[in-house]
Design a protein around this motif. Sequence first.
Motif, short mmCIF file in Angstrom:
data_model
loop_
_atom_site.label_atom_id
_atom_site.label_comp_id
_atom_site.label_asym_id
_atom_site.label_seq_id
_atom_site.Cartn_x
_atom_site.Cartn_y
_atom_site.Cartn_z
N UNK A 53 1.01 -1.30 -0.15
CA UNK A 53 -0.02 -0.11 0.08
C UNK A 53 0.81 1.39 0.17
N UNK A 54 2.01 1.18 0.77
CA UNK A 54 2.84 2.54 0.79
C UNK A 54 3.59 2.71 -0.50
N UNK A 55 3.80 1.71 -1.20
CA UNK A 55 4.47 1.71 -2.54
C UNK A 55 3.41 2.30 -3.52
N UNK A 56 2.17 1.86 -3.40
CA UNK A 56 1.18 2.43 -4.14
C UNK A 56 1.05 3.78 -3.93
N UNK A 57 1.13 4.34 -2.70
CA UNK A 57 0.77 5.64 -2.42
C UNK A 57 1.89 6.50 -2.93
N UNK A 58 3.02 5.93 -2.58
CA UNK A 58 4.24 6.65 -3.33
C UNK A 58 4.14 7.11 -4.77
N UNK A 59 3.76 6.13 -5.43
CA UNK A 59 3.45 6.32 -7.06
C UNK A 59 2.46 7.22 -7.11
N UNK A 64 1.85 13.22 -8.81
CA UNK A 64 1.33 14.66 -8.83
C UNK A 64 2.06 15.74 -7.89
N UNK A 65 3.63 15.24 -8.15
CA UNK A 65 4.66 15.96 -7.69
C UNK A 65 4.94 16.14 -6.27
N UNK A 66 4.28 14.86 -5.58
CA UNK A 66 4.37 15.16 -4.27
C UNK A 66 5.14 13.75 -3.58
N UNK A 67 5.26 13.67 -2.32
CA UNK A 67 6.05 12.44 -1.67
C UNK A 67 5.27 12.17 -0.26
N UNK A 68 5.59 11.09 0.41
CA UNK A 68 5.08 10.73 1.56
C UNK A 68 5.46 11.88 2.55
N UNK A 69 6.29 12.55 2.38
CA UNK A 69 6.79 13.66 3.17
C UNK A 69 5.86 14.68 3.37
N UNK A 91 4.97 1.17 8.69
CA UNK A 91 4.58 2.83 8.61
C UNK A 91 5.73 3.63 8.88
N UNK A 92 6.69 3.25 9.85
CA UNK A 92 7.77 3.95 10.28
C UNK A 92 8.67 4.01 9.37
N UNK A 93 8.82 2.90 8.52
CA UNK A 93 9.84 2.70 7.48
C UNK A 93 9.54 3.79 6.25
N UNK A 94 8.32 4.04 6.05
CA UNK A 94 7.66 5.05 4.96
C UNK A 94 7.45 6.43 5.50
N UNK A 95 7.28 6.48 6.69
CA UNK A 95 6.72 8.01 7.09
C UNK A 95 8.05 8.31 8.23
N UNK A 96 9.00 8.83 7.63
CA UNK A 96 10.03 9.20 8.48
C UNK A 96 10.27 10.47 9.17
N UNK A 97 9.34 11.15 8.60
CA UNK A 97 9.58 12.91 9.25
C UNK A 97 8.57 12.95 10.39
N UNK A 122 -4.27 12.29 2.75
CA UNK A 122 -4.28 13.60 2.19
C UNK A 122 -3.08 14.29 2.37
N UNK A 123 -2.49 14.91 1.21
CA UNK A 123 -1.08 15.49 1.08
C UNK A 123 -1.18 16.85 0.89
N UNK A 124 -0.34 17.65 1.41
CA UNK A 124 -0.33 19.26 0.91
C UNK A 124 0.95 19.43 0.32
N UNK A 125 0.75 19.95 -1.15
CA UNK A 125 1.95 20.16 -2.16
C UNK A 125 2.19 21.49 -2.04
N UNK A 126 3.47 22.05 -1.73
CA UNK A 126 3.70 23.47 -1.87
C UNK A 126 3.63 23.83 -3.32
N UNK A 127 3.52 25.04 -3.45
CA UNK A 127 3.64 25.73 -4.67
C UNK A 127 4.91 25.67 -5.19
N UNK A 128 5.06 25.29 -6.35
CA UNK A 128 6.57 25.27 -7.10
C UNK A 128 6.89 26.61 -7.42
N UNK A 129 8.19 26.88 -7.38
CA UNK A 129 8.84 28.21 -7.80
C UNK A 129 10.07 28.35 -6.91
#
Length: 129
Positions: A53-59, A64-69, A91-97, A122-129
Amino acid sequence: MQITLDNPAGAPQPLSPYYSQVARVEQADGSALLFVSGQIAEGATLAEQSRGVFEILTALLAAHGASLADVINIRTCLTDISELEQYGAVRREFLTGTPPTSMTFEVPRLFRPEARIEIEVVAAVPARG
């Protein structure tokens, strides 16, 4: 605000044609919120399914330009809460922050009988720039 529903071509495809895997909500400042549908994966053990599941979520996030971070909220359904420690280790292997807000609960079953876990984020993706 613009909303895009997506099944990214570069990620594993949904198990059913009746839902979208990602809802992207664009904000005026160029940032976005990603709502990722609950995901399941194959595997004989809860640890194997969790890892899948975490590998699918990563993909899906990467498409969409995001990561598990970037994950700010995670919801997990387990069919056996007594296996929580096994899930937590993966979960601790994948969510390290800094850990996201979280909800984990037990359900009697999931939509696929072999599924022992389903995770949505739910992920929050910062504005690119």
